[in-house]
Design a protein around this motif. Structure first.
Motif, PDB file in Angstrom:
ATOM      1  N   ALA A   1      30.162  48.885  47.087  1.00 21.92           N
ATOM      2  CA  ALA A   1      31.148  48.760  46.018  1.00 21.92           C
ATOM      3  C   ALA A   1      31.881  50.093  45.871  1.00 21.92           C
ATOM      4  CB  ALA A   1      30.474  48.394  44.705  1.00 21.92           C
ATOM      5  N   VAL A   2      33.183  50.026  45.640  1.00 20.74           N
ATOM      6  CA  VAL A   2      34.013  51.229  45.536  1.00 20.74           C
ATOM      7  C   VAL A   2      34.594  51.300  44.129  1.00 20.74           C
ATOM      8  CG1 VAL A   2      36.010  52.467  46.424  1.00 20.74           C
ATOM      9  CG2 VAL A   2      34.547  51.176  47.996  1.00 20.74           C
ATOM     10  N   ASP A   3      34.266  52.371  43.423  1.00 22.92           N
ATOM     11  CA  ASP A   3      34.677  52.542  42.035  1.00 22.92           C
ATOM     12  C   ASP A   3      35.897  53.463  41.966  1.00 22.92           C
ATOM     13  OD1 ASP A   3      34.855  52.748  39.317  1.00 22.92           O
ATOM     14  OD2 ASP A   3      32.801  53.437  38.999  1.00 22.92           O
ATOM     15  N   PHE A   4      37.035  52.902  41.527  1.00 21.17           N
ATOM     16  CA  PHE A   4      38.235  53.705  41.322  1.00 21.17           C
ATOM     17  C   PHE A   4      38.168  54.482  40.006  1.00 21.17           C
ATOM     18  CE2 PHE A   4      41.710  51.642  44.155  1.00 21.17           C
ATOM     19  CZ  PHE A   4      40.774  51.342  45.137  1.00 21.17           C
ATOM     20  N   ARG A   5      37.290  54.038  39.081  1.00 20.59           N
ATOM     21  CA  ARG A   5      37.049  54.702  37.796  1.00 20.59           C
ATOM     22  C   ARG A   5      38.305  54.858  36.950  1.00 20.59           C
ATOM     23  NH1 ARG A   5      32.319  57.085  36.790  1.00 20.59           N
ATOM     24  NH2 ARG A   5      33.288  58.706  35.526  1.00 20.59           N
ATOM     25  N   GLY A   6      39.304  54.023  37.174  1.00 20.14           N
ATOM     26  CA  GLY A   6      40.530  54.121  36.395  1.00 20.14           C
ATOM     27  C   GLY A   6      41.293  55.412  36.612  1.00 20.14           C
ATOM     28  N   ARG A   7      40.977  56.112  37.705  1.00 25.10           N
ATOM     29  CA  ARG A   7      41.600  57.420  37.952  1.00 25.10           C
ATOM     30  C   ARG A   7      42.926  57.316  38.691  1.00 25.10           C
ATOM     31  NH1 ARG A   7      36.050  60.223  40.289  1.00 25.10           N
ATOM     32  NH2 ARG A   7      35.107  60.739  38.274  1.00 25.10           N
ATOM     33  N   ILE A   8      43.282  56.120  39.141  1.00 25.81           N
ATOM     34  CA  ILE A   8      44.439  55.954  40.003  1.00 25.81           C
ATOM     35  C   ILE A   8      45.471  55.085  39.289  1.00 25.81           C
ATOM     36  CG2 ILE A   8      45.214  55.136  42.266  1.00 25.81           C
ATOM     37  CD1 ILE A   8      42.426  55.567  43.325  1.00 25.81           C
TER      38      ILE A   8
ATOM     39  N   LEU B   1      41.643  50.871  52.272  1.00 29.22           N
ATOM     40  CA  LEU B   1      40.188  50.718  52.270  1.00 29.22           C
ATOM     41  C   LEU B   1      39.737  49.335  52.722  1.00 29.22           C
ATOM     42  CD1 LEU B   1      39.136  52.563  48.976  1.00 29.22           C
ATOM     43  CD2 LEU B   1      39.464  53.493  51.274  1.00 29.22           C
ATOM     44  N   ASP B   2      40.605  48.355  52.651  1.00 27.11           N
ATOM     45  CA  ASP B   2      40.236  46.981  52.983  1.00 27.11           C
ATOM     46  C   ASP B   2      39.558  46.815  54.344  1.00 27.11           C
ATOM     47  OD1 ASP B   2      40.877  45.758  50.642  1.00 27.11           O
ATOM     48  OD2 ASP B   2      42.589  44.634  51.394  1.00 27.11           O
ATOM     49  N   PRO B   3      39.980  47.512  55.400  1.00 32.84           N
ATOM     50  CA  PRO B   3      39.339  47.295  56.705  1.00 32.84           C
ATOM     51  C   PRO B   3      37.842  47.595  56.726  1.00 32.84           C
ATOM     52  CG  PRO B   3      41.441  48.413  56.998  1.00 32.84           C
ATOM     53  CD  PRO B   3      41.160  48.399  55.530  1.00 32.84           C
ATOM     54  N   TYR B   4      37.327  48.288  55.698  1.00 38.21           N
ATOM     55  CA  TYR B   4      35.910  48.642  55.666  1.00 38.21           C
ATOM     56  C   TYR B   4      35.098  47.667  54.808  1.00 38.21           C
ATOM     57  CZ  TYR B   4      38.065  52.643  57.745  1.00 38.21           C
ATOM     58  OH  TYR B   4      38.816  53.437  58.575  1.00 38.21           O
ATOM     59  N   ASP B   5      35.744  46.585  54.391  1.00 42.77           N
ATOM     60  CA  ASP B   5      35.079  45.448  53.735  1.00 42.77           C
ATOM     61  C   ASP B   5      34.205  45.840  52.539  1.00 42.77           C
ATOM     62  OD1 ASP B   5      36.178  43.605  55.596  1.00 42.77           O
ATOM     63  OD2 ASP B   5      34.635  44.139  57.047  1.00 42.77           O
ATOM     64  N   PRO B   6      34.789  46.457  51.504  1.00 40.02           N
ATOM     65  CA  PRO B   6      34.005  46.751  50.301  1.00 40.02           C
ATOM     66  C   PRO B   6      33.537  45.465  49.616  1.00 40.02           C
ATOM     67  CG  PRO B   6      36.105  47.935  50.307  1.00 40.02           C
ATOM     68  CD  PRO B   6      36.179  46.911  51.382  1.00 40.02           C
ATOM     69  N   MET B   7      32.454  45.582  48.854  1.00 42.01           N
ATOM     70  CA  MET B   7      31.964  44.454  48.067  1.00 42.01           C
ATOM     71  C   MET B   7      32.947  44.122  46.947  1.00 42.01           C
ATOM     72  SD  MET B   7      28.187  43.857  46.392  1.00 42.01           S
ATOM     73  CE  MET B   7      28.061  45.479  45.652  1.00 42.01           C
ATOM     74  N   PHE B   8      33.463  45.154  46.276  1.00 39.86           N
ATOM     75  CA  PHE B   8      34.518  44.984  45.277  1.00 39.86           C
ATOM     76  C   PHE B   8      35.112  46.347  44.947  1.00 39.86           C
ATOM     77  CE2 PHE B   8      30.496  45.056  42.789  1.00 39.86           C
ATOM     78  CZ  PHE B   8      30.703  46.154  41.981  1.00 39.86           C
ATOM     79  N   TYR B   9      36.302  46.333  44.315  1.00 41.75           N
ATOM     80  CA  TYR B   9      36.916  47.533  43.762  1.00 41.75           C
ATOM     81  C   TYR B   9      36.710  47.503  42.246  1.00 41.75           C
ATOM     82  CZ  TYR B   9      39.410  47.979  48.224  1.00 41.75           C
ATOM     83  OH  TYR B   9      39.728  48.096  49.553  1.00 41.75           O
ATOM     84  N   GLU B  10      36.048  48.538  41.732  1.00 41.77           N
ATOM     85  CA  GLU B  10      35.763  48.610  40.304  1.00 41.77           C
ATOM     86  C   GLU B  10      36.813  49.449  39.598  1.00 41.77           C
ATOM     87  OE1 GLU B  10      32.208  50.317  37.386  1.00 41.77           O
ATOM     88  OE2 GLU B  10      31.725  49.536  39.380  1.00 41.77           O
ATOM     89  N   GLU B  11      37.260  48.968  38.456  1.00 39.52           N
ATOM     90  CA  GLU B  11      38.268  49.647  37.631  1.00 39.52           C
ATOM     91  C   GLU B  11      39.421  50.205  38.464  1.00 39.52           C
ATOM     92  OE1 GLU B  11      37.158  51.127  33.328  1.00 39.52           O
ATOM     93  OE2 GLU B  11      36.393  52.497  34.840  1.00 39.52           O
TER      94      GLU B  11
END
Length: 383
Positions: A182-189, A201-211
């Motif tokens: 899982a990849v957390d953007f933390r609302g920083r972007i 980041l999609d080509p690395y198949d994350p479980m989900f993008y958080e915030e």
């Protein structure tokens, strides 16, 4: 039975524990805290308990929830909902002990035997985060979570985006395709940058993008979704079913992440999870707090069919070397096997707090505050 007394303990690293007492000798524990606002939260808990709950029957949890929420002209928000959350957890703990049943039985019984949990991994460089990922997998985790980035300007350079990509690429290269990340953007972007970063980041198949963006910018989520195949998750900064209602009704996320120590407690989060199930949205309960909050999550997970992964901040695979679990008489209570944990099956929340250790730690001066970040031009960055 009546609620007769309470105590509040501010303890390291950044938590508040509530002990709720009754005239029959039963006690319940909760974790009411807004990180960085401990003293404010404590004051709010004291106002609710002193002006309402003392002298009441602790078993009438739904009545008390409605009174704490609807009985005041001003309601909602992180401080009040987190204060209610910790009180609600303590009431469920008392009720389970009264009936000799774990909280999950009082919530309707099990929907699963165990829940997948992920380990947070960090590092300033791709090499450091790669090493952290390898160590977590060695410890038995099959799901990981990492921050995508630190500071990102409102519109930043290709080099910044490339460094974000390199971090995830390093982890995926290290752990292979059988480990969830899982990849957390933390609302920083910002929303404009989130589209760009997500597509890289999609080509690395994350479980989900958080915030991927902050709640105040949720209207941008459909634009971000159009640039990515990865599920979107959010909700740790939403505090009631009414705030989640618009998110769910508009199909803005694929996964909701309410926090049982912020979003009104076990009572409210169970309702949020049910609303999510009705619109085919998954649940990944947020928990960056202590063992009482974590136990509360696990009891909800046990009874929630659309819960699929549980966050944690306890490093539970190695309790004998973990001072965070030292607040428990039995630091092994949660168990850990192949990346999964289970809700404790003793009455109430199923955990026994080491009260002497809590009192000892409460003598420390905590006052935790998150850092304030600045961009190169001196403007404030999201932490």
């Amino acid at each position: 039975m009546e609620v007769t007394n309470y105590e509040l303990f501010e303890v390291p690293p950044r938590w508040v524990f509530l002990k709720l007492e009754t005239d029959e000798g039963l006690t319940g524990w909760g974790e009411p805290i807004v990180e960085g606002h401990a003293k404010t939260t404590i004051a709010a808990v004291e106002e609710i308990l002193d002006n309402y709950l003392i002298g009441k029957d602790p078993l009438e949890i739904e009545r008390h929830w409605q009174a704490m929420y609807r009985g005041r002209h001003f309601r909602g928000g992180p401080i009040l909902m987190s204060s209610m959350a910790g009180i609600d957890q303590a009431l469920w703990d008392i009720k389970g002990k009264h009936y000799g049943a774990p909280v999950y039985d009082l919530l309707g019984g099990r929907a699963r035997d165990r829940i997948l949990t992920y380990q947070w991994i960090g590092g300033d460089t791709p090499e450091e985060i790669r090493e952290a990922a390898a160590a977590a997998v060695d410890d038995g985790y099959t799901a990981l979570k990492m921050a995508a980035n630190s500071q990102v300007r409102r519109i930043d350079s290709p080099g910044v985006v490339e460094r974000i990509r390199e971090r995830l690429a390093a982890v995926r290269d290290e752990v292979g395709d059988d480990i969830d990340i899982a990849v957390d953007f933390r609302g920083r972007i910002t929303s404009g940058m989130a589209k760009w970063v997500a597509s890289k980041l999609d080509p690395y198949d994350p479980m989900f993008y958080e915030e991927p963006v902050l709640p105040e910018h949720f209207d941008a989520l459909p634009r971000i979704e159009s640039h990515t195949k990865t599920p979107l998750a959010s909700g740790e900064r939403l505090y009631s079913r009414w705030e989640f209602q618009q998110t769910l009704a508009n199909g803005l996320v694929d996964i909701v992440q309410p926090d049982p120590s912020h979003a009104g407690g076990i009572t409210e989060v169970k309702k949020i999870a049910g609303a999510a199930e009705a619109v085919d949205v998954a649940v990944a309960l947020h928990c960056a707090l202590g063992p009482i909050a974590f136990a509360s999550c696990l009891h909800i997970d046990a009874t929630t069919s659309n819960a699929f992964v549980q966050s944690q901040n306890l490093d539970i695979h190695n309790p004998e070397q973990n001072d965070l679990l030292a607040y428990l008489i039995d630091p092994d209570i949660f168990g850990f096997e192949s990346g999964y944990v289970d809700a404790p099956d003793e009455p109430g929340l199923g955990i026994e707090i080491d009260e002497s250790f809590v009192r000892e730690q409460a003598d420390a001066q905590v006052d935790w505050q998150n850092p304030i970040w600045y961009h190169d031009d001196g403007s404030i960055a999201e932490w």
